[in-house]
Write a protein that holds these residues in place. Structure first.
Motif, PDB file in Angstrom:
ATOM      1  N   GLU A   1       0.810  -1.214   0.000  1.00  0.00           N
ATOM      2  CA  GLU A   1       0.000   0.000   0.000  1.00  0.00           C
ATOM      3  C   GLU A   1       0.845   1.268   0.000  1.00  0.00           C
ATOM      4  N   ARG A   2       1.948   1.226   0.752  1.00  0.00           N
ATOM      5  CA  ARG A   2       2.752   2.443   0.932  1.00  0.00           C
ATOM      6  C   ARG A   2       4.223   2.153   0.720  1.00  0.00           C
TER       7      ARG A   2
ATOM      8  N   GLN B   1      10.153  11.184  -1.780  1.00  0.00           N
ATOM      9  CA  GLN B   1       9.153  11.395  -0.744  1.00  0.00           C
ATOM     10  C   GLN B   1       8.182  12.500  -1.133  1.00  0.00           C
TER      11      GLN B   1
ATOM     12  N   HIS C   1       5.943  11.079  -4.393  1.00  0.00           N
ATOM     13  CA  HIS C   1       5.038   9.945  -4.234  1.00  0.00           C
ATOM     14  C   HIS C   1       4.257  10.122  -2.937  1.00  0.00           C
ATOM     15  N   ASP C   2       2.947  10.304  -3.057  1.00  0.00           N
ATOM     16  CA  ASP C   2       2.123  10.652  -1.896  1.00  0.00           C
ATOM     17  C   ASP C   2       2.012   9.521  -0.874  1.00  0.00           C
ATOM     18  N   ALA C   3       1.871   8.296  -1.341  1.00  0.00           N
ATOM     19  CA  ALA C   3       1.662   7.167  -0.418  1.00  0.00           C
ATOM     20  C   ALA C   3       3.002   6.737   0.171  1.00  0.00           C
ATOM     21  N   THR C   4       3.524   7.583   1.058  1.00  0.00           N
ATOM     22  CA  THR C   4       4.866   7.392   1.608  1.00  0.00           C
ATOM     23  C   THR C   4       4.836   7.663   3.104  1.00  0.00           C
TER      24      THR C   4
END
Length: 261
Positions: A176-177, A197, A200-203
């Motif tokens: 997911e992340r 970082q 990419h938002d899902a971090t």
């Protein structure tokens, strides 16, 4: 190889070779003298110069030195900017410092880089928040890993928790992340890691222990020379080289605007 914009003389490198006290940053320069993250690289040099030498560094002067070294450049290069004091005495490192700027270039590796296999090693670099010249311990662990049949070393704490590689940061994907290990101040904040970082938002940043590795779907290394490099093994744990997150992160990284030196 130029020191303060002129060809370097061997005597000027004596302190660099014998004392090895200073700091640096490396950046990949693409055709057209363009760099991703040029401002963070210059920020790092200025910040580390205050930490290492208690001195201010003129970022525009550094930029001029890099431009001068690249005046006849054509293909992709890795430019290393090293800051050190040629007059530094081994017995009196506390004397007032007068840092100088050494710019060296080497051909950049072809992208995308090949996957690699790494072996964990309990190790922590001195003053890890600074990209300093003291690489003996890190390179010793890299050598030991390669002699054992791996491509590189991956540093872990006594816990053990994953931190970083000798010259790169590591990231994971849990399905997911993207997870960047939180080393509790023991990790160098790499420029490529910081750029990803932001891109990419899902971090998240979180501790990653050895027991967490089986749950990870992918692992990768990042630095300015290689961009995003798949890691296919950490000790006995295997990861795919072609997981979609690798391609996605590469696309995000390549879409980051470049600055001209």
């Amino acid at each position: 190889m130029e020191l303060d914009g002129v060809p370097v003389q061997p005597a000027a490198l004596q302190a660099l070779g014998l004392v090895n006290y200073g700091h640096f940053t490396s950046m990949r320069v693409e055709p057209g003298r363009r760099v991703r993250g040029l401002t963070p690289h210059l920020d790092r040099l200025v910040r580390d110069c205050r930490t290492v030498f208690s001195a201010d560094l003129d970022r525009e002067r550094v930029r001029d030195f890099v431009r001068h070294a690249l005046r006849e450049a054509s293909g992709p290069l890795v430019v290393r900017v090293s800051v050190f004091d040629p007059a530094l005495d081994l017995g009196r490192p506390g004397a007032e410092a007068h840092p100088h700027v050494l710019v060296t270039t080497r051909p950049a590796v072809a992208l995308p880089p090949s996957p690699m296999r790494v072996r964990t090693a309990r190790y922590q670099r001195d003053l890890p928040q600074v990209k300093h010249l003291g690489l003996f311990g890190a390179l010793h662990e890299r050598r030991r890993a390669q002699l054992a049949g791996f491509d590189d070393a991956l540093f872990v704490t006594d816990a053990p928790s994953v931190t970083e590689g000798p010259t790169w940061n590591i990231g994971f994907f849990d399905g997911e992340r993207v997870i960047w290990p939180d080393g509790g101040g023991t990790i160098l904040p790499g420029i490529t890691m910081r750029l990803l970082q932001q891109a990419h938002d899902a971090t998240i940043t979180a501790p990653v222990g050895s027991r967490d590795l089986p749950a990870m779907r992918a692992a990768f290394a990042t630095n300015t020379a290689i961009g995003v490099r798949p890691i296919t093994a950490i000790d006995g744990h295997s990861f795919p080289a072609d997981h979609p997150i690798i391609g996605l992160l590469r696309d995000r990284y390549e879409a980051i605007p470049q600055d001209q030196v």
